[in-house]
Design an enzyme around this catalytic site. Sequence first.
Site, PDB file in Angstrom:
ATOM      1  CB  SER A 104      21.916  89.955  34.847  1.00 61.07           C
ATOM      2  OG  SER A 104      22.959  90.690  35.434  1.00 61.07           O
ATOM      3  CG  ASP A 105      16.510  93.470  36.683  1.00 57.82           C
ATOM      4  OD1 ASP A 105      17.045  94.661  36.895  1.00 57.82           O
ATOM      5  OD2 ASP A 105      15.341  93.562  36.565  1.00 57.82           O
ATOM      6  CB  CYS A 106      20.268  95.375  39.355  1.00 53.10           C
ATOM      7  SG  CYS A 106      20.809  96.790  38.121  1.00 53.10           S
TER       8      CYS A 106
END
Length: 698
Positions: free
Chosen positions: A273-275
């Site tokens: 996932s993106d952060c």
Amino acid sequence: MLCSRPVIAQTKPVFACDMLSNPGLRNFSFCDPSLDMKARVDDLVGQLTLQEKIGWLVSGAKGVSRLGIPNYEWWSEALHGVSDVGPGTKFGGPVPGATSFPQVILTAASFNESLFEIIGKARAMYNVGLAGLTFWSPNVNIFRDPRWGRGQETPGEDPLLTSKYGVAYVKGLQQTDDGDTNRLKVAACCKHYTAYDLDNWKGFHRFTFNALVTQQDMDDTYQPPFKSCVVDGNVASVMCSYNQVNGKPTCGDPDLLAGVIRDEWKLNGYIVSDCDSLKVMFENQHYTKTPEETAALAVNSGLDLNCGSFLKNAEAAVNRGLLNETEIDRAISNNFATMMRLGFFDGNPSKRLYGNLGAGDNTEGSLPLSPTAIKSLAVIGPNANATHTMLGNYEGKPCKYTTPLQGLTVSVPTVYQPGCAGVSCGTVDLDAAKKIASTADAVVLVMGSDQSIEAESRDRVDITLPGQQQLLVSEVANVSNGPVILVIMSGGGMDVQFAKDNPKISSILWVGFPGQAGGAAIADVIFGYHNPSGKLPMTWYPQSYADNGPTVFSFGDGISYSTFKHQLVKAPMHVSVPLEDEHICRSSTTCKSIDAMEESCKNLAFDIHLRVKNVGKFSGSHTVLLFSSPPRVHNAPLKRLLAFRKVHLRPEEEGAVRFDIDVCKHLSVVDEKGKWRVALGNHTLHVGGLKHSLNVRI
């Protein structure tokens, strides 16, 4: 490339299975490199408790000391050189800095696949304990909207160029010199999946933005670079984005993750996932009711790793019956398999390939100006003496800079005035700038933007030069007695139609964010030490672009100090697609296209041959772009880039360029349902200013 200082002792990399320190680890199958990868992964997963498993669902992975596994930080960045943006990379000690190459949008303008790959090579910082083995780069999003602050990170607006960049960069990062495709030098990650091109614009924010995308646009525009990363580049990871696509968060959409990336494209690696995007899904998008539901949705959808710590909620999700532990096993198996391909579980890396790399392993118009004829050069503008601005975002820490002013001063005497304080240019010192311009033999204006204007979480409302820069440029040009060169330092395009129309401004040079040595590169081009060959990887629009006005500069624009002539040597006039007698198109007069997956379409190909001659006075590289304008069926694009080739020719030298065209691949379009179909009828091929009509028929 790393800059280094002498050290007595270097820090060591983190790795598992240190059997010299702990001989008992030899009893674990996962520490035996001679065994099958799956057997090693299964053995490791089988040794772990649920809590230990969950420790490897998050980017700050928690070690398991009883099994000889240390903590590991997954998040490192290498967008255009190794960066310390992520917590996995630290500069200091033996490596105080690393080369910061030009920002991606500028590198893409070279249309040079071998260059893309060379820049991607990295490994040494892991060996001295200052970085991990997993780098979350490259960014292969499509840059169609000039207001987007992160467009600078991308290879531009075209799916083909972006795909070629992504594949080459991934190979540079990942491929080992011994040719073992099961091993990785470092693990790349193509991001941000998918249809992500907005950060923060007039109340619309990437955390809550819902991108409404047709299946046709998805498969024709946004998905091809990611598919190429996985299928052609064998990338080790794909990162899902913050935004929703058609009402579903990308990190919680099983069709996009498990369905497309894993099952259709056959990813050999992990999905991350993106952060904090899972936290965003819960707290900002309110897509789920509880943290446990969010964790369950993400893992069940095919997510393997969370940048951040939100997947610690996976344990509660299991306890509530929302998530089966076998799904966690599947996720961490993908993560561990990647780490095993990297050699993390093979013991001391100094005994392995690349294990001893370290800090010492560095690898016609007004232009060009004559350095002998110019006795005084006025250098003006807020970016004329730029340092950090030249790096763009996701930057590293270079050991030194060469500013534009410094680069130009090497060749000729210069006088300098910034003209305004910073790129925002709220106030302008016209008198001082005009004074030095009026007495100089030539003027170089270095204008543009920086990260305060366009960046992650910062989209542009206006695409004109910031503040009073346009006034400064125009006033200086009006009093100048010699050539005026306008240099634009920016990530995205700018509306510089005013400068294009001003006869006093003789040249416009776009330099992107050119990296730590940008000033030297700018000077080399201005004084003719280097013959430029770049082509714009994105369209430059006027401020009124939303009203469909004319463009300022088009995709592929770019001139050289040489002139190249093209001659079409070979290209067919007709291509016939053989169909079975009972095929529906045999009896239909309205058949506009056929399925690109048709058996009869396979292996249908032809060649296009060109002769290219350098008729100028400079040796130079030249990019030959091949476009197609397909028949007007299925809302097909007006023009599409099919391929490109790079040639280098001396004055009066002639070279041959060949394009191999696969009919099903290159002459197909995406229909309204997202299916690739070969368009029947006249296709116009554009190459080197030439046009050639090709009829595809049955």
